[in-house]
Design an enzyme around this catalytic site. Sequence first.
Site, PDB file in Angstrom:
ATOM      1  CG  LEU A  37      -1.833  -1.304   1.403  1.00 33.01           C
ATOM      2  CD1 LEU A  37      -2.635  -1.339   2.623  1.00 33.01           C
ATOM      3  CD2 LEU A  37      -2.801  -1.266   0.267  1.00 33.01           C
ATOM      4  N   GLY A  38       0.342   2.392  -0.266  1.00 30.90           N
ATOM      5  CA  GLY A  38       0.988   3.610  -0.131  1.00 30.90           C
ATOM      6  C   GLY A  38       1.312   4.366  -1.344  1.00 30.90           C
ATOM      7  CB  THR A 143      -5.784   5.545 -10.436  1.00 27.15           C
ATOM      8  OG1 THR A 143      -6.480   6.628 -11.387  1.00 27.15           O
ATOM      9  CG2 THR A 143      -7.022   4.431 -10.241  1.00 27.15           C
ATOM     10  CB  ILE A 184      11.777  14.152 -10.526  1.00 26.09           C
ATOM     11  CG1 ILE A 184      10.292  13.693  -9.886  1.00 26.09           C
ATOM     12  CG2 ILE A 184      12.478  12.697 -10.756  1.00 26.09           C
ATOM     13  CD1 ILE A 184       9.478  12.805 -10.460  1.00 26.09           C
ATOM     14  N   GLY A 185      14.284  15.743 -11.136  1.00 26.95           N
ATOM     15  CA  GLY A 185      15.530  15.981 -11.699  1.00 26.95           C
ATOM     16  C   GLY A 185      16.767  16.493 -10.881  1.00 26.95           C
ATOM     17  CD  GLU A 203      13.792  22.736 -17.800  1.00 24.56           C
ATOM     18  OE1 GLU A 203      13.683  21.696 -16.900  1.00 24.56           O
ATOM     19  OE2 GLU A 203      12.772  23.070 -18.557  1.00 24.56           O
ATOM     20  N   GLY A 271       8.052  15.404 -16.018  1.00 25.61           N
ATOM     21  CA  GLY A 271       6.750  15.508 -15.517  1.00 25.61           C
ATOM     22  C   GLY A 271       6.346  14.144 -15.386  1.00 25.61           C
ATOM     23  CG  HIS A 444      19.004  34.545  18.458  1.00 26.49           C
ATOM     24  ND1 HIS A 444      19.546  34.743  17.225  1.00 26.49           N
ATOM     25  CD2 HIS A 444      20.231  34.391  19.472  1.00 26.49           C
ATOM     26  CE1 HIS A 444      20.916  34.856  17.166  1.00 26.49           C
ATOM     27  NE2 HIS A 444      21.204  34.646  18.555  1.00 26.49           N
TER      28      HIS A 444
HETATM   29  P1  FAD Z   1      -0.504   7.564  -6.230  1.00 28.43           P
HETATM   30  O1  FAD Z   1       0.625   7.887  -5.041  1.00 28.43           O
HETATM   31  O2  FAD Z   1       0.392   7.360  -7.714  1.00 28.43           O
HETATM   32  O3  FAD Z   1      -1.127   6.326  -5.801  1.00 28.43           O
HETATM   33  C1  FAD Z   1      -2.113   5.785  -6.812  1.00 28.43           C
HETATM   34  C2  FAD Z   1      -2.231   4.443  -6.600  1.00 28.43           C
HETATM   35  O4  FAD Z   1      -3.447   3.632  -7.385  1.00 28.43           O
HETATM   36  C3  FAD Z   1      -0.975   3.419  -6.825  1.00 28.43           C
HETATM   37  O5  FAD Z   1      -0.492   2.570  -5.920  1.00 28.43           O
HETATM   38  C4  FAD Z   1      -1.480   2.458  -8.117  1.00 28.43           C
HETATM   39  O6  FAD Z   1      -0.739   1.175  -8.212  1.00 28.43           O
HETATM   40  C5  FAD Z   1      -2.818   2.317  -7.867  1.00 28.43           C
HETATM   41  N1  FAD Z   1      -3.780   2.172  -9.072  1.00 28.43           N
HETATM   42  C6  FAD Z   1      -3.735   2.680 -10.108  1.00 28.43           C
HETATM   43  N2  FAD Z   1      -4.834   2.455 -10.923  1.00 28.43           N
HETATM   44  C7  FAD Z   1      -5.169   1.284 -10.172  1.00 28.43           C
HETATM   45  C8  FAD Z   1      -6.311   0.313 -10.559  1.00 28.43           C
HETATM   46  N3  FAD Z   1      -7.136   0.427 -11.514  1.00 28.43           N
HETATM   47  N4  FAD Z   1      -6.653  -0.394  -9.587  1.00 28.43           N
HETATM   48  C9  FAD Z   1      -5.896  -0.559  -8.473  1.00 28.43           C
HETATM   49  N5  FAD Z   1      -4.939   0.205  -7.968  1.00 28.43           N
HETATM   50  C10 FAD Z   1      -4.618   1.106  -9.158  1.00 28.43           C
HETATM   51  N6  FAD Z   1       5.152  14.614  -3.552  1.00 28.43           N
HETATM   52  C11 FAD Z   1       5.162  15.417  -2.315  1.00 28.43           C
HETATM   53  O7  FAD Z   1       4.313  16.204  -1.899  1.00 28.43           O
HETATM   54  N7  FAD Z   1       6.481  15.513  -1.914  1.00 28.43           N
HETATM   55  C12 FAD Z   1       7.345  14.906  -2.194  1.00 28.43           C
HETATM   56  O8  FAD Z   1       8.722  15.009  -1.746  1.00 28.43           O
HETATM   57  C13 FAD Z   1       7.294  13.968  -3.401  1.00 28.43           C
HETATM   58  N8  FAD Z   1       8.328  13.331  -3.968  1.00 28.43           N
HETATM   59  C14 FAD Z   1       8.391  12.649  -5.106  1.00 28.43           C
HETATM   60  C15 FAD Z   1       9.401  11.910  -5.592  1.00 28.43           C
HETATM   61  C16 FAD Z   1       9.325  11.133  -6.580  1.00 28.43           C
HETATM   62  C17 FAD Z   1      10.470  10.395  -7.172  1.00 28.43           C
HETATM   63  C18 FAD Z   1       8.107  10.994  -7.240  1.00 28.43           C
HETATM   64  C19 FAD Z   1       8.025   9.975  -8.698  1.00 28.43           C
HETATM   65  C20 FAD Z   1       6.711  11.706  -6.934  1.00 28.43           C
HETATM   66  C21 FAD Z   1       7.114  12.532  -5.720  1.00 28.43           C
HETATM   67  N9  FAD Z   1       5.907  13.220  -5.170  1.00 28.43           N
HETATM   68  C22 FAD Z   1       6.179  13.897  -4.130  1.00 28.43           C
HETATM   69  C23 FAD Z   1       4.675  12.952  -5.925  1.00 28.43           C
HETATM   70  C24 FAD Z   1       3.625  11.931  -4.979  1.00 28.43           C
HETATM   71  O9  FAD Z   1       4.316  10.943  -5.170  1.00 28.43           O
HETATM   72  C25 FAD Z   1       2.372  11.999  -5.805  1.00 28.43           C
HETATM   73  O10 FAD Z   1       1.780  13.533  -5.936  1.00 28.43           O
HETATM   74  C26 FAD Z   1       1.278  11.403  -4.946  1.00 28.43           C
HETATM   75  O11 FAD Z   1       1.992  10.050  -4.699  1.00 28.43           O
HETATM   76  C27 FAD Z   1      -0.046  11.318  -5.453  1.00 28.43           C
HETATM   77  O12 FAD Z   1      -0.795  10.465  -4.894  1.00 28.43           O
HETATM   78  P2  FAD Z   1      -2.083   9.678  -5.144  1.00 28.43           P
HETATM   79  O13 FAD Z   1      -2.881   9.020  -4.043  1.00 28.43           O
HETATM   80  O14 FAD Z   1      -2.968  10.645  -6.161  1.00 28.43           O
HETATM   81  O15 FAD Z   1      -1.439   8.719  -6.536  1.00 28.43           O
HETATM   82  P1  NAD Z   2       8.602  18.855 -13.272  1.00 27.95           P
HETATM   83  O1  NAD Z   2       7.079  19.350 -13.779  1.00 27.95           O
HETATM   84  O2  NAD Z   2       8.862  19.408 -11.670  1.00 27.95           O
HETATM   85  O3  NAD Z   2       9.539  19.149 -14.214  1.00 27.95           O
HETATM   86  C1  NAD Z   2       9.806  18.788 -15.412  1.00 27.95           C
HETATM   87  C2  NAD Z   2      10.783  19.680 -16.012  1.00 27.95           C
HETATM   88  O4  NAD Z   2      11.128  19.027 -17.396  1.00 27.95           O
HETATM   89  C3  NAD Z   2      10.480  21.047 -16.261  1.00 27.95           C
HETATM   90  O5  NAD Z   2      11.358  21.756 -15.924  1.00 27.95           O
HETATM   91  C4  NAD Z   2      10.188  21.210 -17.570  1.00 27.95           C
HETATM   92  O6  NAD Z   2      10.402  22.422 -18.125  1.00 27.95           O
HETATM   93  C5  NAD Z   2      11.470  20.246 -18.191  1.00 27.95           C
HETATM   94  N1  NAD Z   2      10.795  19.563 -19.623  1.00 27.95           N
HETATM   95  C6  NAD Z   2       9.551  19.079 -19.888  1.00 27.95           C
HETATM   96  N2  NAD Z   2       9.787  18.670 -21.254  1.00 27.95           N
HETATM   97  C7  NAD Z   2      11.089  18.641 -21.523  1.00 27.95           C
HETATM   98  C8  NAD Z   2      11.897  18.558 -22.590  1.00 27.95           C
HETATM   99  N3  NAD Z   2      11.185  17.849 -23.768  1.00 27.95           N
HETATM  100  N4  NAD Z   2      13.318  18.385 -22.648  1.00 27.95           N
HETATM  101  C9  NAD Z   2      14.003  18.839 -21.528  1.00 27.95           C
HETATM  102  N5  NAD Z   2      13.267  19.371 -20.420  1.00 27.95           N
HETATM  103  C10 NAD Z   2      11.705  19.062 -20.431  1.00 27.95           C
HETATM  104  O7  NAD Z   2       8.361  17.260 -13.257  1.00 27.95           O
HETATM  105  P2  NAD Z   2       9.053  16.216 -12.544  1.00 27.95           P
HETATM  106  O8  NAD Z   2      10.227  16.779 -11.854  1.00 27.95           O
HETATM  107  O9  NAD Z   2       9.204  14.992 -13.387  1.00 27.95           O
HETATM  108  O10 NAD Z   2       8.075  15.711 -11.370  1.00 27.95           O
HETATM  109  C11 NAD Z   2       6.778  15.269 -11.758  1.00 27.95           C
HETATM  110  C12 NAD Z   2       5.778  15.642 -10.420  1.00 27.95           C
HETATM  111  O11 NAD Z   2       6.351  15.085  -9.444  1.00 27.95           O
HETATM  112  C13 NAD Z   2       6.027  17.275 -10.436  1.00 27.95           C
HETATM  113  O12 NAD Z   2       4.675  17.458 -10.523  1.00 27.95           O
HETATM  114  C14 NAD Z   2       6.117  17.266  -8.817  1.00 27.95           C
HETATM  115  O13 NAD Z   2       5.376  18.045  -8.210  1.00 27.95           O
HETATM  116  C15 NAD Z   2       6.378  16.142  -8.194  1.00 27.95           C
HETATM  117  N6  NAD Z   2       7.115  15.808  -7.285  1.00 27.95           N
HETATM  118  C16 NAD Z   2       7.423  16.510  -6.377  1.00 27.95           C
HETATM  119  C17 NAD Z   2       8.469  16.311  -5.363  1.00 27.95           C
HETATM  120  C18 NAD Z   2       8.285  17.077  -4.130  1.00 27.95           C
HETATM  121  O14 NAD Z   2       7.351  17.781  -3.827  1.00 27.95           O
HETATM  122  N7  NAD Z   2       9.566  17.371  -3.392  1.00 27.95           N
HETATM  123  C19 NAD Z   2       9.592  15.579  -5.822  1.00 27.95           C
HETATM  124  C20 NAD Z   2       9.244  15.007  -6.966  1.00 27.95           C
HETATM  125  C21 NAD Z   2       8.243  15.009  -7.726  1.00 27.95           C
END
Ligand code: FAD
Ligand code: NAD
Length: 466
Positions: A37-38, A143, A184-185, A203, A271, A444
């Site tokens: 889960l999660g 999802t 993420i990058g 970028e 993205g 402070h």
């Molecule tokens: P998800 O977390 O994507 O969960 C959806 C779930 O639905 C999944 O487990 C999937 O398997 C399940 N599912 C899909 N379709 C079905 C189906 N048909 N039947 C059953 N199960 C299904 N956000 C932050 O706020 N802070 C961060 O630091 C941060 N860091 C991130 C780092 C990375 C590398 C990535 C990739 C993302 C990060 N994010 C962060 C973004 C964050 O993970 C997402 O915004 C968040 O998980 C979205 O939650 P959600 O519940 O909408 O979907």
């Molecule tokens: P992002 O939207 O943050 O960054 C994508 C970057 O790729 C942008 O700067 C964009 O200009 C660039 N880009 C797009 N197309 C391109 C191309 N063809 N060539 C070169 N650069 C290009 O997306 P992400 O970093 O993939 O993260 C995805 C989502 O996950 C985000 O919406 C973010 O909010 C979430 N996330 C959040 C956290 C956090 O809260 N700390 C950490 C990781 C991910």
Amino acid sequence: MKYDVVIIGSGPGGYVSAIRFAQLGFKTALIEKYNTLGGTCLNVGCIPSKALLDSSEHYHEAAHNFLKHGISIDNLKVDMAKMIERKAQVVSQTCDGIKYLMDKNKIEVHQGLGSFVDNTHIKVTDADGKDTILETTYVVIATGSKPNFFPGMVPDKKRIITSTEALELKEVPNKMIVIGGGVIGLELGSVYARLGCKVEVLEFASSIIPTMDKALGKELTKVLKKEGFKFHLQTQVKNVENTGKGVKVTALNKKKEEVTFEADYCLVAVGRKPYTTGLGLENIGIETDKRGMIETNHQLQTKVSNVYAIGDVVKGPMLAHKASEEGVFVAELLAGQKPHFNYNLIPGVVYTWPEVAAVGKTEEELKAEGVNYKVGSFPMKALGRSRASMDLMGFVKILADAETDEVLGVHMIGARAADMIMEAVIAMEYRASAEDIARICHPHPTFTEAIKEAALDATGKIAIHI
Ligand code: FAD
Ligand code: NAD
């Protein structure tokens, strides 16, 4: 089986929603296709990335700053397998915690792919292909999302990788190309740069973290260059090829000349896209928009009145805390309450070191909207706390309405900004003025003093420690 609500997806949107529904007396089922889960957040997102960010920052500190603190270590080295193993333990403990919460709240968890038969019947297909039908009054789609990519950069998950594979590498690469200078990058790029990998970011936009206040991207560029990052802005990737031992990336630079890059890995971080594959939305007449998102009204209700959608699969920032707030909102709404969620005040954080955090309007947005605003700022290096810990980079910038002094946006880069931003969120939720913040006694020595000083600056009074 008949439920009051069935939630599809167990990420921070789905599992939090399930808990709130159960607390409010709904007979609740949660469907998850994976065996933990999660969702993205706990398994391959927020939690594992922060675990590796912390481990790599410890190494970086030991390698570069411990001597200045009077601590010397011989034979410092990285054990990548151990680092990944610790991350895996953090993930599994966190996921087990969700399982415990489901049991505690008497939420029935069904493992398998959830899909609509009709708007009150959900089919769960397990790994053996066995179907179970759940009957329900309400459905919440949670999802989530998957990594996005464009033609020419299709991840093969071996050398051309997404964030998921970047959390599992068995070695510290010599060189990594990162496509996308977004969250993420830069976070996962930081992990590997700190461990000694040469990281080059390609970028498309003219700055990194292009959707945040421009001042943040500028300062973060300086910070990351010190860490060894190289940036190629306004660069358009044409093709990425797995050469067997590495990758070759072809792109057009800002002068539209063809340039090539070679590296061990290419991380595609351009993205994420909403995920609805196999959900059977067509069976209930729900379509997705051109970005793949499910459309809802302002109460997160889809065009099918008993079906709601939350989190990454609907519009708004793709953030875990946004997904969770929406999950709670729907549960409270269907319980007859009047929930409130302020979409203007969703904080954003980038977990580099120092951290980047922001809430509210950027300066660019205020300009575009024609708002008459004033700016107050304060550099972290002027704080005693920053000197004590050698965290000198960064600043706090406060944007306030020129007439009313109401705080409209707070943007910061600095040590512990991820936690500090909550002061700004609370202040803005209660519609504080810059003067309100400036008059609050801050402890402070703390990094939060920079917020008070920036607020003083915004009011037109002179900051004290500069
Ligand atoms: P998800 O977390 O994507 O969960 C959806 C779930 O639905 C999944 O487990 C999937 O398997 C399940 N599912 C899909 N379709 C079905 C189906 N048909 N039947 C059953 N199960 C299904 N956000 C932050 O706020 N802070 C961060 O630091 C941060 N860091 C991130 C780092 C990375 C590398 C990535 C990739 C993302 C990060 N994010 C962060 C973004 C964050 O993970 C997402 O915004 C968040 O998980 C979205 O939650 P959600 O519940 O909408 O979907
Ligand atoms: P992002 O939207 O943050 O960054 C994508 C970057 O790729 C942008 O700067 C964009 O200009 C660039 N880009 C797009 N197309 C391109 C191309 N063809 N060539 C070169 N650069 C290009 O997306 P992400 O970093 O993939 O993260 C995805 C989502 O996950 C985000 O919406 C973010 O909010 C979430 N996330 C959040 C956290 C956090 O809260 N700390 C950490 C990781 C991910």
